[in-house]
Write a protein that holds these residues in place. Structure first.
Motif, PDB file in Angstrom:
ATOM      1  N   TYR A  45       0.810  -0.948  -0.127  1.00  0.00           N
ATOM      2  CA  TYR A  45      -0.008   0.097  -0.076  1.00  0.00           C
ATOM      3  C   TYR A  45       0.799   1.262  -0.029  1.00  0.00           C
ATOM      4  O   TYR A  45       0.518   2.144  -0.754  1.00  0.00           O
ATOM      5  N   PHE A  46       2.002   1.327   0.798  1.00  0.00           N
ATOM      6  CA  PHE A  46       2.791   2.365   0.919  1.00  0.00           C
ATOM      7  C   PHE A  46       3.361   2.885  -0.499  1.00  0.00           C
ATOM      8  O   PHE A  46       3.582   3.829  -0.862  1.00  0.00           O
ATOM      9  N   ILE A  47       3.891   1.674  -1.184  1.00  0.00           N
ATOM     10  CA  ILE A  47       4.584   1.828  -2.413  1.00  0.00           C
ATOM     11  C   ILE A  47       3.501   2.317  -3.415  1.00  0.00           C
ATOM     12  O   ILE A  47       3.918   3.427  -4.368  1.00  0.00           O
ATOM     13  N   ARG A  48       2.126   2.120  -3.557  1.00  0.00           N
ATOM     14  CA  ARG A  48       1.252   2.583  -4.320  1.00  0.00           C
ATOM     15  C   ARG A  48       0.820   3.989  -4.054  1.00  0.00           C
ATOM     16  O   ARG A  48       1.044   4.917  -5.036  1.00  0.00           O
ATOM     17  N   VAL A  49       0.914   4.355  -2.766  1.00  0.00           N
ATOM     18  CA  VAL A  49       0.660   5.960  -2.316  1.00  0.00           C
ATOM     19  C   VAL A  49       2.238   6.715  -3.127  1.00  0.00           C
ATOM     20  O   VAL A  49       2.059   7.797  -3.607  1.00  0.00           O
ATOM     21  N   SER A  50       3.235   5.950  -2.689  1.00  0.00           N
ATOM     22  CA  SER A  50       4.492   6.818  -3.065  1.00  0.00           C
ATOM     23  C   SER A  50       4.514   6.953  -4.660  1.00  0.00           C
ATOM     24  O   SER A  50       4.809   7.708  -5.074  1.00  0.00           O
ATOM     25  N   LYS A  51       3.957   5.712  -5.305  1.00  0.00           N
ATOM     26  CA  LYS A  51       4.181   5.847  -6.909  1.00  0.00           C
ATOM     27  C   LYS A  51       3.160   7.001  -7.442  1.00  0.00           C
ATOM     28  O   LYS A  51       3.619   7.742  -8.253  1.00  0.00           O
ATOM     29  N   VAL A  52       1.950   7.094  -6.905  1.00  0.00           N
ATOM     30  CA  VAL A  52       1.107   8.559  -7.049  1.00  0.00           C
ATOM     31  C   VAL A  52       1.911   9.724  -6.708  1.00  0.00           C
ATOM     32  O   VAL A  52       1.921  10.694  -7.482  1.00  0.00           O
ATOM     33  N   TRP A  53       2.493   9.757  -5.533  1.00  0.00           N
ATOM     34  CA  TRP A  53       2.904  11.261  -5.084  1.00  0.00           C
ATOM     35  C   TRP A  53       4.212  11.250  -6.210  1.00  0.00           C
ATOM     36  O   TRP A  53       4.260  12.552  -6.640  1.00  0.00           O
ATOM     37  N   MET A  54       4.953  10.618  -6.519  1.00  0.00           N
ATOM     38  CA  MET A  54       6.187  10.723  -7.676  1.00  0.00           C
ATOM     39  C   MET A  54       5.759  11.127  -8.899  1.00  0.00           C
ATOM     40  O   MET A  54       6.160  12.048  -9.375  1.00  0.00           O
ATOM     41  N   HIS A  55       4.554  10.435  -9.464  1.00  0.00           N
ATOM     42  CA  HIS A  55       4.019  10.616 -10.603  1.00  0.00           C
ATOM     43  C   HIS A  55       3.704  12.304 -10.645  1.00  0.00           C
ATOM     44  O   HIS A  55       3.919  13.194 -11.434  1.00  0.00           O
ATOM     45  N   VAL A  56       3.133  12.583  -9.572  1.00  0.00           N
ATOM     46  CA  VAL A  56       2.802  14.256  -9.453  1.00  0.00           C
ATOM     47  C   VAL A  56       3.695  15.051  -9.398  1.00  0.00           C
ATOM     48  O   VAL A  56       3.714  16.021  -9.989  1.00  0.00           O
ATOM     49  N   TRP A  57       4.770  14.656  -8.418  1.00  0.00           N
ATOM     50  CA  TRP A  57       5.773  15.469  -8.285  1.00  0.00           C
ATOM     51  C   TRP A  57       6.598  15.623  -9.343  1.00  0.00           C
ATOM     52  O   TRP A  57       7.152  16.826  -9.674  1.00  0.00           O
ATOM     53  N   PHE A  58       6.936  14.605 -10.097  1.00  0.00           N
ATOM     54  CA  PHE A  58       7.744  14.646 -11.334  1.00  0.00           C
ATOM     55  C   PHE A  58       7.055  15.359 -12.310  1.00  0.00           C
ATOM     56  O   PHE A  58       7.781  16.217 -13.101  1.00  0.00           O
ATOM     57  N   PHE A  59       5.977  15.327 -12.492  1.00  0.00           N
ATOM     58  CA  PHE A  59       5.174  15.993 -13.435  1.00  0.00           C
ATOM     59  C   PHE A  59       5.070  17.452 -13.022  1.00  0.00           C
ATOM     60  O   PHE A  59       5.434  18.339 -14.038  1.00  0.00           O
ATOM     61  N   LEU A  60       5.081  17.911 -11.838  1.00  0.00           N
ATOM     62  CA  LEU A  60       5.295  19.270 -11.553  1.00  0.00           C
ATOM     63  C   LEU A  60       6.562  20.024 -11.827  1.00  0.00           C
ATOM     64  O   LEU A  60       6.500  21.175 -12.014  1.00  0.00           O
ATOM     65  N   ILE A  61       7.619  19.166 -11.663  1.00  0.00           N
ATOM     66  CA  ILE A  61       8.874  19.742 -11.925  1.00  0.00           C
ATOM     67  C   ILE A  61       9.382  19.560 -13.262  1.00  0.00           C
ATOM     68  O   ILE A  61      10.557  19.777 -13.415  1.00  0.00           O
ATOM     69  N   GLY A  62       8.497  19.009 -14.361  1.00  0.00           N
ATOM     70  CA  GLY A  62       8.636  19.010 -15.663  1.00  0.00           C
ATOM     71  C   GLY A  62       9.734  17.530 -15.962  1.00  0.00           C
ATOM     72  O   GLY A  62      10.324  17.861 -16.866  1.00  0.00           O
ATOM     73  N   CYS A  63       9.701  16.608 -15.152  1.00  0.00           N
ATOM     74  CA  CYS A  63      10.353  15.603 -15.583  1.00  0.00           C
ATOM     75  C   CYS A  63       9.683  14.138 -16.102  1.00  0.00           C
ATOM     76  O   CYS A  63       8.740  14.071 -15.442  1.00  0.00           O
ATOM     77  N   ARG A  64       9.835  13.870 -17.232  1.00  0.00           N
ATOM     78  CA  ARG A  64       9.257  12.829 -17.836  1.00  0.00           C
ATOM     79  C   ARG A  64       9.905  11.658 -17.374  1.00  0.00           C
ATOM     80  O   ARG A  64      11.090  11.613 -17.000  1.00  0.00           O
ATOM     81  N   ILE A  65       9.107  10.440 -16.867  1.00  0.00           N
ATOM     82  CA  ILE A  65       9.603   9.096 -16.531  1.00  0.00           C
ATOM     83  C   ILE A  65       9.333   8.073 -17.239  1.00  0.00           C
ATOM     84  O   ILE A  65       8.486   8.204 -18.011  1.00  0.00           O
ATOM     85  N   ARG A  66      10.453   7.273 -17.673  1.00  0.00           N
ATOM     86  CA  ARG A  66      10.466   6.373 -18.661  1.00  0.00           C
ATOM     87  C   ARG A  66      11.000   5.013 -17.864  1.00  0.00           C
ATOM     88  O   ARG A  66      12.329   5.046 -17.175  1.00  0.00           O
ATOM     89  N   ILE A  67      10.370   3.948 -17.767  1.00  0.00           N
ATOM     90  CA  ILE A  67      10.467   2.753 -17.040  1.00  0.00           C
ATOM     91  C   ILE A  67      10.554   1.551 -18.213  1.00  0.00           C
ATOM     92  O   ILE A  67       9.525   1.635 -18.723  1.00  0.00           O
ATOM     93  N   ARG A  68      11.717   0.776 -18.007  1.00  0.00           N
ATOM     94  CA  ARG A  68      11.704  -0.334 -18.979  1.00  0.00           C
ATOM     95  C   ARG A  68      12.274  -1.271 -18.424  1.00  0.00           C
ATOM     96  O   ARG A  68      12.878  -1.377 -17.176  1.00  0.00           O
ATOM     97  N   GLY A  69      11.727  -2.635 -18.700  1.00  0.00           N
ATOM     98  CA  GLY A  69      12.194  -4.014 -18.208  1.00  0.00           C
ATOM     99  C   GLY A  69      11.262  -4.546 -17.077  1.00  0.00           C
ATOM    100  O   GLY A  69      11.672  -5.554 -16.238  1.00  0.00           O
ATOM    101  N   THR A  70      10.073  -3.882 -16.724  1.00  0.00           N
ATOM    102  CA  THR A  70       9.440  -4.377 -15.656  1.00  0.00           C
ATOM    103  C   THR A  70       8.867  -5.783 -15.840  1.00  0.00           C
ATOM    104  O   THR A  70       8.580  -6.714 -14.821  1.00  0.00           O
TER     105      THR A  70
END
Length: 248
Positions: A45-70
């Motif tokens: 649960y904690f990681i799901r919350v963290s993932k939402v937070w980081m999606h929002v924060w990285f968007f606000l600071i202008g960083c695109r996120i690219r994840i490969r190999g999951t």
């Protein structure tokens, strides 16, 4: 032009810090709910919350996120995930975007920060590197994390890489953990954070695409710490060398 870049870097750093604090305070009540659950549901649960937070924060600071190999993560298996370490952005990127519940080995001193320490502690296995007792205790905690089906994220370089080399020499901890438990290792290569937050520039940040690439698992297969460390180092170094264009 360089003067404008320096000014922009400081302005962006201030914006990143302010938005980090504001979004943290907003997400904290939801993150603290995780303490009501038992493991591994609590960390999931904690990681799901963290993932939402980081999606929002990285968007606000202008960083695109690219994840490969999951797809290299198989359901029901806890992996030792080894990441290269160049920037303060590495930990929020890896912790939030490693697929599934995970914890990161982390300095115990950060847990003393008021309020933030509660959040930090939940996502970490804490260690005081100056204490032999603390180091031994952290090893047992990491083994427990893997037994519970979660992933254990370790930065085998130990500290941020301030050298010109692609990687600093690795410490043994991650590979001894894999040897002792039999859990496979997933090498993870982080790209872009070194350029977004250059180590030689204080309080400086410029937005860019941040990437984390999860590579194929390295199975233990009875091999010792030294053999595992050598293979993982070689895999990560070769991958970084092949992707240097991404870093320019």
């Amino acid at each position: 032009m360089q003067v404008f870049k320096e000014i922009a870097g400081r302005v962006c750093a201030a914006w990143a810090l302010v938005t980090f604090m504001i979004t943290f305070l907003l997400v904290l009540p939801f993150a603290l709910i995780s303490y009501l659950f038992s493991e591994p549901a609590s960390t999931a649960y904690f990681i799901r919350v963290s993932k939402v937070w980081m999606h929002v924060w990285f968007f606000l600071i202008g960083c695109r996120i690219r994840i490969r190999g999951t797809g290299n993560f198989k359901k029901g298996i806890g992996y030792v995930v080894t990441c290269n370490h160049n920037s303060l952005l590495d930990i929020p990127l890896s912790s939030a975007f490693i697929p599934g519940p995970n914890k990161t080995i982390a300095k115990s001193s950060f847990a003393k920060i008021p309020i933030f320490g509660w959040y930090y502690t939940k996502g970490s296995v804490l260690v005081d590197r100056k204490s032999e007792t603390s180091r031994k205790r952290s090893i047992e905690k990491m083994k427990a994390v893997l037994r519970q089906g979660m992933h254990m994220c370790i930065y085998p370089e130990g500290t941020r890489n301030r050298t010109e080399a692609l990687l600093k020499p690795f410490y043994n901890g991650a590979f001894k953990l894999a040897e002792d438990t039999g859990h496979p290792i997933i090498p993870a290569v982080i790209l872009g954070t070194k350029q977004a937050v250059p180590l030689h520039k204080p309080f400086f940040f410029l937005p860019r695409t941040l990437e984390i690439h999860f590579l194929k698992p390295v199975e233990v297969n009875g091999r010792n710490t030294a053999a595992l460390k050598e293979e993982v180092f070689g895999v990560m170094e070769s991958y970084l060398s092949a992707h240097t264009e991404v870093e320019k």
